[in-house]
Design an enzyme around this catalytic site. Sequence first.
Site, PDB file in Angstrom:
ATOM      1  N   GLN A 167      -9.670   4.734  -6.477  1.00 18.28           N
ATOM      2  CA  GLN A 167     -11.122   4.843  -6.426  1.00 18.28           C
ATOM      3  C   GLN A 167     -11.735   4.895  -7.822  1.00 18.28           C
ATOM      4  O   GLN A 167     -11.068   5.190  -8.809  1.00 18.28           O
ATOM      5  CB  GLN A 167     -11.534   6.096  -5.654  1.00 18.28           C
ATOM      6  CG  GLN A 167     -11.286   6.011  -4.159  1.00 18.28           C
ATOM      7  CD  GLN A 167     -11.855   7.215  -3.425  1.00 18.28           C
ATOM      8  OE1 GLN A 167     -11.166   8.196  -3.234  1.00 18.28           O
ATOM      9  NE2 GLN A 167     -13.109   7.127  -3.032  1.00 18.28           N
ATOM     10  N   HIS A 168     -13.031   4.612  -7.861  1.00 22.90           N
ATOM     11  CA  HIS A 168     -13.930   4.874  -9.000  1.00 22.90           C
ATOM     12  C   HIS A 168     -13.807   3.915 -10.176  1.00 22.90           C
ATOM     13  O   HIS A 168     -14.737   3.808 -10.970  1.00 22.90           O
ATOM     14  CB  HIS A 168     -13.727   6.290  -9.559  1.00 22.90           C
ATOM     15  CG  HIS A 168     -13.725   7.382  -8.545  1.00 22.90           C
ATOM     16  ND1 HIS A 168     -14.751   7.570  -7.639  1.00 22.90           N
ATOM     17  CD2 HIS A 168     -12.806   8.351  -8.290  1.00 22.90           C
ATOM     18  CE1 HIS A 168     -14.467   8.622  -6.886  1.00 22.90           C
ATOM     19  NE2 HIS A 168     -13.306   9.110  -7.253  1.00 22.90           N
TER      20      HIS A 168
ATOM     21  N   ASP B  41      -8.127   4.589  -1.989  1.00 22.41           N
ATOM     22  CA  ASP B  41      -6.776   5.042  -1.686  1.00 22.41           C
ATOM     23  C   ASP B  41      -6.737   6.232  -0.742  1.00 22.41           C
ATOM     24  O   ASP B  41      -5.882   6.298   0.150  1.00 22.41           O
ATOM     25  CB  ASP B  41      -6.004   5.337  -2.965  1.00 22.41           C
ATOM     26  CG  ASP B  41      -6.750   6.212  -3.958  1.00 22.41           C
ATOM     27  OD1 ASP B  41      -7.868   6.672  -3.651  1.00 22.41           O
ATOM     28  OD2 ASP B  41      -6.211   6.442  -5.061  1.00 22.41           O
TER      29      ASP B  41
END
Length: 485
Positions: free
Chosen positions: A71-72, A252
């Site tokens: 992520q991110h 994830d």
Amino acid sequence: MPLVAGVDSSTQSCKVVVRDAETGALVRQGRAPHPAGTEVDPAAWWDALRAAVAEAGGLADVAVVSVGGQQHGMVCLDEAGEVVRPALLWNDTRSADAARDLVEEAGGGETGRRFWAEATGAVPVASFTATKLRWLARHEPANADRVAAVCLPHDWLTWRLAGAAGLDALRTDRGDASGTGYWSPRTGEYRLDLLEQAFGRRPRVPVVLGPAEAAGQLDPAALGDGPTAAGPVGGAGSGAAGRVLLGPGTGDNAAAALGVGAGPGDVVVSIGTSGTVFAVADAPAADAAGAVAGFADATGRFLPLVCTLNAARVLDAAATLLGVDLDTLGELALAAPPGADGLVLVPYLEGERTPDRPHATGELRGLTLGTSTPAHLARAAVEGMLCGLADGLDALLAQGARADRIILVGGGARSAAVRAIAPQVFGRPVVVPPPGEYVADGAARQAAWVALGGDAPPAWSIGDTEEYTAEPVPAIRERYARARG
């Protein structure tokens, strides 16, 4: 029987699993490493994906492929679709000051935190994409000027699989969009005003798909020629009219929840590069304190989550310090008494995200002649890591999450010491499923949902689970709380 493929493009490596869409039976798999660091050229992910697909025998006979990704991470593209600069990953903390500035600009203190929690489900921290965009605009204005679109690692890989046919073809899902800092799980809409607040303007962002909505189809040329890559499209088990469809993919943690079959009332504790504690919920969360990120999941529900930067690598560091392997570290930890006779490790080895202390370092408290043994240090490392995760569990419960059962997964869950000590720290039994690639499995289960249709993903068995119980030892967490302050 149709086959489906799930991809886990994680911080450390890329894993690909090919499974039967109806039963979930594993057919084959492959993996390839990623480079280390908190700043990575996305081309490395693409090379690893191609290698992992080749090792898994190609995708020629697969009906649907879905990608689960870390992520991110900030992937910036120019008008031609070229990557502007290496991606900043979730664990890159250089945007910590930008996160604080965004809260201050919303009123600061409790007012600013509550604004962001209500607007996006989470208070900005250095991990989130919005803060990284602010950092880019402030520190690399020439690169910022080139940015035409911003997406996440799984978005970019899905786009590449589809042939990278223009920026308007970028797609994402609710789970990953909810970690950007400019999408609202509560409304299901982008907050482009907050994107502009962070970056100074509004670059293009991916279309957010529904949980089982196709993101397009695999470009036969994307992975290269021959059966070790995409293979000849239209093989046995492939999609309608020979197409290999692409699922929406997800982040994830949302993929891991799918992979272990988590539902309302389940709390998953995942011990990997990061440590995550998350619950499947029917309502969105908004924690103004900032401990809980009110993410969305990959099924249409919500995934309140607490993330720590320091998890399995705490065990790696302790093993390195003692000059032993991880199995021996576990044996040493179990040889010491609960609480390690007062030795406490605060494991902020790479700063920390929860609590938000990006520049913190680790501390060892209670060192005496009696606790100066390898066994005590090993025990303190396991307990310190678990105490950080237990604080996350407390934060979830304070937000109304249910913890009918705790599911322990990730590389760290393979440690016998972690499995034995976790019930003492969490104060409740834990369930450990068989070791598996649960992010890739969750992506494959999402792919099966796209392939088979219906209102919910297919019910796959994860195999026999083991339950670990122990008497709680409250003193472990009490000493840890005093040590971390």
